[in-house]
Design a protein around this motif. Sequence first.
Motif, PDB file in Angstrom:
ATOM      1  N   ILE A   1      23.130  40.965 -35.101  1.00 39.47           N
ATOM      2  CA  ILE A   1      23.991  39.938 -36.433  1.00 39.47           C
ATOM      3  C   ILE A   1      23.103  38.759 -37.024  1.00 39.47           C
ATOM      4  O   ILE A   1      22.096  38.378 -38.125  1.00 39.47           O
ATOM      5  CB  ILE A   1      25.381  38.929 -36.280  1.00 39.47           C
ATOM      6  CG1 ILE A   1      25.983  39.898 -35.535  1.00 39.47           C
ATOM      7  CG2 ILE A   1      25.128  38.051 -36.986  1.00 39.47           C
ATOM      8  CD1 ILE A   1      27.510  38.884 -34.316  1.00 39.47           C
ATOM      9  N   GLN A   2      21.965  38.607 -36.478  1.00 39.37           N
ATOM     10  CA  GLN A   2      20.829  37.112 -36.567  1.00 39.37           C
ATOM     11  C   GLN A   2      19.904  38.648 -37.836  1.00 39.37           C
ATOM     12  O   GLN A   2      19.121  37.296 -38.899  1.00 39.37           O
ATOM     13  CB  GLN A   2      20.088  36.894 -35.387  1.00 39.37           C
ATOM     14  CG  GLN A   2      18.685  35.513 -35.391  1.00 39.37           C
ATOM     15  CD  GLN A   2      19.539  34.882 -36.621  1.00 39.37           C
ATOM     16  OE1 GLN A   2      20.154  34.203 -35.674  1.00 39.37           O
ATOM     17  NE2 GLN A   2      18.605  33.986 -37.148  1.00 39.37           N
ATOM     18  N   GLU A   3      19.380  39.630 -37.363  1.00 39.29           N
ATOM     19  CA  GLU A   3      18.744  40.752 -38.233  1.00 39.29           C
ATOM     20  C   GLU A   3      19.109  40.513 -39.826  1.00 39.29           C
ATOM     21  O   GLU A   3      19.104  40.615 -40.494  1.00 39.29           O
ATOM     22  CB  GLU A   3      18.258  41.942 -37.600  1.00 39.29           C
ATOM     23  CG  GLU A   3      17.360  42.702 -38.082  1.00 39.29           C
ATOM     24  CD  GLU A   3      16.853  44.271 -37.559  1.00 39.29           C
ATOM     25  OE1 GLU A   3      17.722  44.912 -37.779  1.00 39.29           O
ATOM     26  OE2 GLU A   3      16.431  43.920 -36.262  1.00 39.29           O
ATOM     27  N   GLU A   4      20.759  40.293 -39.371  1.00 41.33           N
ATOM     28  CA  GLU A   4      21.635  40.792 -41.023  1.00 41.33           C
ATOM     29  C   GLU A   4      21.644  39.653 -41.751  1.00 41.33           C
ATOM     30  O   GLU A   4      21.240  39.648 -42.802  1.00 41.33           O
ATOM     31  CB  GLU A   4      22.983  41.241 -40.565  1.00 41.33           C
ATOM     32  CG  GLU A   4      22.952  42.813 -39.914  1.00 41.33           C
ATOM     33  CD  GLU A   4      24.052  43.122 -39.537  1.00 41.33           C
ATOM     34  OE1 GLU A   4      25.436  42.670 -40.149  1.00 41.33           O
ATOM     35  OE2 GLU A   4      24.181  44.753 -38.949  1.00 41.33           O
TER      36      GLU A   4
ATOM     37  N   LYS B   1      19.464  36.584 -46.517  1.00 40.56           N
ATOM     38  CA  LYS B   1      19.229  34.563 -46.704  1.00 40.56           C
ATOM     39  C   LYS B   1      18.392  35.381 -47.479  1.00 40.56           C
ATOM     40  O   LYS B   1      17.693  35.017 -48.802  1.00 40.56           O
ATOM     41  CB  LYS B   1      18.118  34.562 -45.591  1.00 40.56           C
ATOM     42  CG  LYS B   1      17.747  33.027 -44.950  1.00 40.56           C
ATOM     43  CD  LYS B   1      17.366  32.583 -44.323  1.00 40.56           C
ATOM     44  CE  LYS B   1      16.289  31.238 -43.850  1.00 40.56           C
ATOM     45  NZ  LYS B   1      15.813  30.816 -43.533  1.00 40.56           N
ATOM     46  N   ILE B   2      17.387  36.509 -47.376  1.00 44.26           N
ATOM     47  CA  ILE B   2      16.464  37.060 -48.532  1.00 44.26           C
ATOM     48  C   ILE B   2      16.717  37.215 -49.456  1.00 44.26           C
ATOM     49  O   ILE B   2      16.513  36.938 -50.404  1.00 44.26           O
ATOM     50  CB  ILE B   2      15.627  38.047 -47.926  1.00 44.26           C
ATOM     51  CG1 ILE B   2      14.540  37.672 -46.064  1.00 44.26           C
ATOM     52  CG2 ILE B   2      15.063  38.325 -48.993  1.00 44.26           C
ATOM     53  CD1 ILE B   2      14.426  38.577 -45.727  1.00 44.26           C
ATOM     54  N   VAL B   3      17.825  37.932 -49.787  1.00 42.55           N
ATOM     55  CA  VAL B   3      18.828  38.590 -50.674  1.00 42.55           C
ATOM     56  C   VAL B   3      19.406  37.311 -51.798  1.00 42.55           C
ATOM     57  O   VAL B   3      19.500  36.926 -52.711  1.00 42.55           O
ATOM     58  CB  VAL B   3      19.581  38.749 -50.487  1.00 42.55           C
ATOM     59  CG1 VAL B   3      20.706  39.269 -51.756  1.00 42.55           C
ATOM     60  CG2 VAL B   3      19.033  40.913 -50.466  1.00 42.55           C
ATOM     61  N   LEU B   4      19.615  36.102 -50.856  1.00 46.81           N
ATOM     62  CA  LEU B   4      20.477  34.848 -51.515  1.00 46.81           C
ATOM     63  C   LEU B   4      18.976  34.453 -52.230  1.00 46.81           C
ATOM     64  O   LEU B   4      19.034  33.547 -52.798  1.00 46.81           O
ATOM     65  CB  LEU B   4      20.803  33.928 -50.543  1.00 46.81           C
ATOM     66  CG  LEU B   4      22.201  34.572 -49.937  1.00 46.81           C
ATOM     67  CD1 LEU B   4      23.187  33.745 -48.627  1.00 46.81           C
ATOM     68  CD2 LEU B   4      23.881  34.718 -51.691  1.00 46.81           C
TER      69      LEU B   4
END
Length: 199
Positions: free
Chosen positions: A143-146, A151-154
Amino acid sequence: MKLLYIGILRNEDKPAVELCAERDLSSYSRFTRGSVGEFMSLFCKTVAERTRPGQRQDVEEQSYTFHAYARTEGVAGIIISDQEYPALVAHQLLSKVLDEFLARYPRSAWSGSKVGEGCPFPQLKEYIVKYQDPHAADSIMKIQEELDETKIVLHKTIESVLERGEKIDSLVAKSDGLSAQSKMFYTQAKKQNSCCTVM
């Protein structure tokens, strides 16, 4: 990230006794595996003896981390990993392993164990293989990885919106200039046309 050792030791009195253990020594040469295995057992016994019941601790030695969890029943779980391995995952695995071990072996099965008299626990082999990749084994890590990916996409989306906002601001500034010019054109056209009104 690598797990090298998972073991359960009786630590209610000294010296601690290794009840069961599994090692992954594939990263060492064949000539040094025996010595490395002995070092791991010795150091695990020392850490288990110095971990109080109910205590969790991480001990760093050179490039290794010894994760320890001592239960009040008189046993301790020890995991040896490299320093990159997440402590949260190691301690979750220790809790799971100790719960399963104590469910399978009551205190009477191991309390009088001497050196060499272990309690076979084949699940350790499965766990040392499964938990080599903590991201795949632990749902919280997944979940943290997802979340990190999201976050990167946002951040990329926000950056593109900001760029678009800057472009809109420059267009608004240009349109303000055009508005002023068009008002001036309109007033001049009105003046021009006022002299030539047809009656």
